[in-house]
Design an enzyme around this catalytic site. Sequence first.
Site, PDB file in Angstrom:
ATOM      1  N   ASN B 217       0.846  -1.192   0.000  1.00 47.33           N
ATOM      2  CA  ASN B 217       0.000   0.000   0.000  1.00 47.33           C
ATOM      3  C   ASN B 217       0.889   1.253   0.000  1.00 47.33           C
ATOM      4  O   ASN B 217       2.084   1.178   0.279  1.00 47.33           O
ATOM      5  CB  ASN B 217      -0.882  -0.047   1.249  1.00 47.33           C
ATOM      6  CG  ASN B 217      -1.949   1.034   1.240  1.00 47.33           C
ATOM      7  OD1 ASN B 217      -2.302   1.557   0.178  1.00 47.33           O
ATOM      8  ND2 ASN B 217      -2.457   1.389   2.405  1.00 47.33           N
ATOM      9  N   ASN B 219       1.395   3.543   2.035  1.00 45.90           N
ATOM     10  CA  ASN B 219       2.064   3.910   3.281  1.00 45.90           C
ATOM     11  C   ASN B 219       3.073   2.863   3.745  1.00 45.90           C
ATOM     12  O   ASN B 219       3.605   2.976   4.848  1.00 45.90           O
ATOM     13  CB  ASN B 219       1.017   4.139   4.384  1.00 45.90           C
ATOM     14  CG  ASN B 219       0.269   2.862   4.741  1.00 45.90           C
ATOM     15  OD1 ASN B 219       0.349   1.871   4.016  1.00 45.90           O
ATOM     16  ND2 ASN B 219      -0.459   2.888   5.844  1.00 45.90           N
ATOM     17  N   LYS B 220       3.356   1.841   2.923  1.00 44.58           N
ATOM     18  CA  LYS B 220       4.281   0.792   3.338  1.00 44.58           C
ATOM     19  C   LYS B 220       5.717   1.105   2.894  1.00 44.58           C
ATOM     20  O   LYS B 220       5.946   2.072   2.172  1.00 44.58           O
ATOM     21  CB  LYS B 220       3.818  -0.560   2.797  1.00 44.58           C
ATOM     22  CG  LYS B 220       2.472  -1.011   3.380  1.00 44.58           C
ATOM     23  CD  LYS B 220       2.476  -1.060   4.893  1.00 44.58           C
ATOM     24  CE  LYS B 220       1.199  -1.654   5.468  1.00 44.58           C
ATOM     25  NZ  LYS B 220      -0.001  -0.828   5.180  1.00 44.58           N
ATOM     26  N   ILE B 221       6.688   0.266   3.330  1.00 43.75           N
ATOM     27  CA  ILE B 221       8.105   0.577   3.080  1.00 43.75           C
ATOM     28  C   ILE B 221       8.399   0.654   1.581  1.00 43.75           C
ATOM     29  O   ILE B 221       9.185   1.492   1.140  1.00 43.75           O
ATOM     30  CB  ILE B 221       9.040  -0.417   3.805  1.00 43.75           C
ATOM     31  CG1 ILE B 221      10.507   0.008   3.667  1.00 43.75           C
ATOM     32  CG2 ILE B 221       8.844  -1.840   3.333  1.00 43.75           C
ATOM     33  CD1 ILE B 221      11.449  -0.686   4.645  1.00 43.75           C
ATOM     34  N   ILE B 222       7.773  -0.232   0.788  1.00 46.16           N
ATOM     35  CA  ILE B 222       7.753  -0.015  -0.664  1.00 46.16           C
ATOM     36  C   ILE B 222       6.302  -0.039  -1.098  1.00 46.16           C
ATOM     37  O   ILE B 222       5.451  -0.626  -0.423  1.00 46.16           O
ATOM     38  CB  ILE B 222       8.555  -1.064  -1.473  1.00 46.16           C
ATOM     39  CG1 ILE B 222       7.845  -2.427  -1.446  1.00 46.16           C
ATOM     40  CG2 ILE B 222       9.996  -1.162  -1.037  1.00 46.16           C
ATOM     41  CD1 ILE B 222       8.253  -3.344  -2.581  1.00 46.16           C
TER      42      ILE B 222
END
EC number: 2.6.1.102
Lengths: 398, 398
Positions: B217, B219-222
């Site tokens: 998503n 807002n995730k790290i990738i």
Amino acid sequence: MSEAEIARDFVRVLKSVLGDAQTQVPLHAPFFPGKEKAYLQDCLDSTFVSSVGQYVDRFERLIEEYTGAPHAVAVVNGTAALHAALVLAGVGPGDEVILPALTFVATANAVSYCGSVPHFADSDRLTLGLDPLRLGKHLEAVVEMRDGQPFNSETQRRIAAVVPVHVFGHSVDMDLLLEVCGSYGIPIVEDAAESLGTFYKGRHTGRLGLLGTLSFNGNKIITTGGGGAILTEDAELARRARHLTTTAKLPHAWKYEHDQVGFNYRMPNINAALGCGQMESLEQFVNNKRRLAERYCRAFGEIEGLECYVEPEFSESNYWLNAVLLNRASGDTLSSVRALRNKIIGSCADAGYMLRPVWNLLPTLPMYQDCPRMNLDCAQNLEARLLCLPSGPGLLAD
Amino acid sequence: MSEAEIARDFVRVLKSVLGDAQTQVPLHAPFFPGKEKAYLQDCLDSTFVSSVGQYVDRFERLIEEYTGAPHAVAVVNGTAALHAALVLAGVGPGDEVILPALTFVATANAVSYCGSVPHFADSDRLTLGLDPLRLGKHLEAVVEMRDGQPFNSETQRRIAAVVPVHVFGHSVDMDLLLEVCGSYGIPIVEDAAESLGTFYKGRHTGRLGLLGTLSFNGNKIITTGGGGAILTEDAELARRARHLTTTAKLPHAWKYEHDQVGFNYRMPNINAALGCGQMESLEQFVNNKRRLAERYCRAFGEIEGLECYVEPEFSESNYWLNAVLLNRASGDTLSSVRALRNKIIGSCADAGYMLRPVWNLLPTLPMYQDCPRMNLDCAQNLEARLLCLPSGPGLLAD
């Protein structure tokens, strides 16, 4: 003519319309003649690639403008759109939902996701979609009203919705269907996955039932990679659609309050950016496809026993997939027609043109074989006789 | 110190780490320093933007290489990954699934989609995730084995799976959890949505249970815009995951045979193209985030009553979201802590830094308030005291 001769003729006609196949001509390849790349780059520059972003809003407005629907809600794919629309229409566990036997499996799967049971209806030779008159007779025979709600007297389940599918982009006869369903109070959710660009008596498909759903899968008239949308005339249903497809989160800057079991179904902004580029070409795509349909009809008209499928008079169709019907001899068995069909598919594939038959009827699939159904004679006939032709929006592009 | 003084100190420390906020510093903005644009353009040029394409395959191979998992199956988002993984683990209607009360709502929703009921477990102060020892005691009290299957003796439902969540990218103590679940034969499905880049005793999270799931998503790290993946060590589970997430269609050039109710959950190629670019930066992102965590800890160490959350010794964490705990005085009530927390969030927002509390405990949401649960003291404490800090992978980029 022998099977081999018909197959050879078929290849010859395809060549005359599409030209020599330099490489394999796919059934329906996406076409990006517009600003798709620029929008993708801009989307990346903004860093808003995910579930919030201005391209999602813009894409929804473009869909609304084109279809005339007051509300469009963009979601992750057409299956998700139909699932959410069914939930919004009140379909729930233990209900029954009527849909055509002749459609892509996703129509029935969306019903299953609700914990409901598909009830299969026959097709109309005129539209390839649900036959409203024969459905009306079927409902007369099986429906029993209880406390103002329609129940299937054979299965004891409530009939919660009817889902017409505008097969290959040709509209079901919606006035008739609305009349039939209206007399029982059954809501209509239109599966318009294939019919963006198709108008029924001047009104865009997907705008005639309580809710309608679109698909922007890679094989559709426009694509967002994966994507779909819910259409509705009703502001409150639109608000609920937005809420349900974004994990049912209540609006707040940082609080995590959700008031029902929602879905993670919102279309990402990066996919919407692609969609904004595609929408700018939609009119051109519809024109290309209608022009292609005309050429196919002229060319296939010469071959005996082949009938090009033409839109019904009440439908101004997008001709998403062009189709011919194999109508050789009235005494043909369906299995001999299927053999001819498969022979044609094979010869065309060898010559570089990808064709396909229509879907297996859903009640023949193992998970749906015990579902209720009406007599499916017309659908069975169409299933054997229909052949889909290469129909990509870029095929006749200048 | 007064609330206002603490909030002022908080802002000062953020400034010292992040510099002055020119514009609003978001909690976690995507960062695209690599070949993302080039891959998107190439994907468009290929016309394969949808559910088939080489970027999907390549993205899956990159995930496999990085995590060491033999099989990764890319899907449309993390919720879809978890839903499909639960189905593959055998979770079905009427079952019960154990998950932490302190997690994003999608963890419980995925359980609901299976027709199952969430059963909420408490958190571990050490990891912020599921507490294996206290879960073990709880299971001892409630589980009754019937024909070799664990049932909740209070609700009479089968306990079909345990879903640990690696909260904020810190690993649950998996060896302990595996021991506890193993003694009842309960399969573990890891929700590793937040922990791509986190290793438990050298093994990537998501590889310790029967199946694991990732999220990409925004807002995730990738990020892939929207996306997720299923990880498994088992070739047959991987084959079934691929099948289940692509409408359960049997492989054939043109036949439409589907052998179960499948999902339209495959990741589109255009999203995978973005993911391929992102994966090339993942190591750098993990380093940036671990460096940021160190700086936060040094800086917040000065403020009395604040404790920077640090990874447990068995977890090499991605520090997806950095967090501090408000530990002012032992006599503080949770409501006074929440008031202080909200004051700090407000002051930081005014200064241009976006903070957020952790999620509302899931059993406080209306649709989950009647679900079974164990004592949730630790989760309640964490819910009041945790504050998440801006943690985007680009924040300390050169």
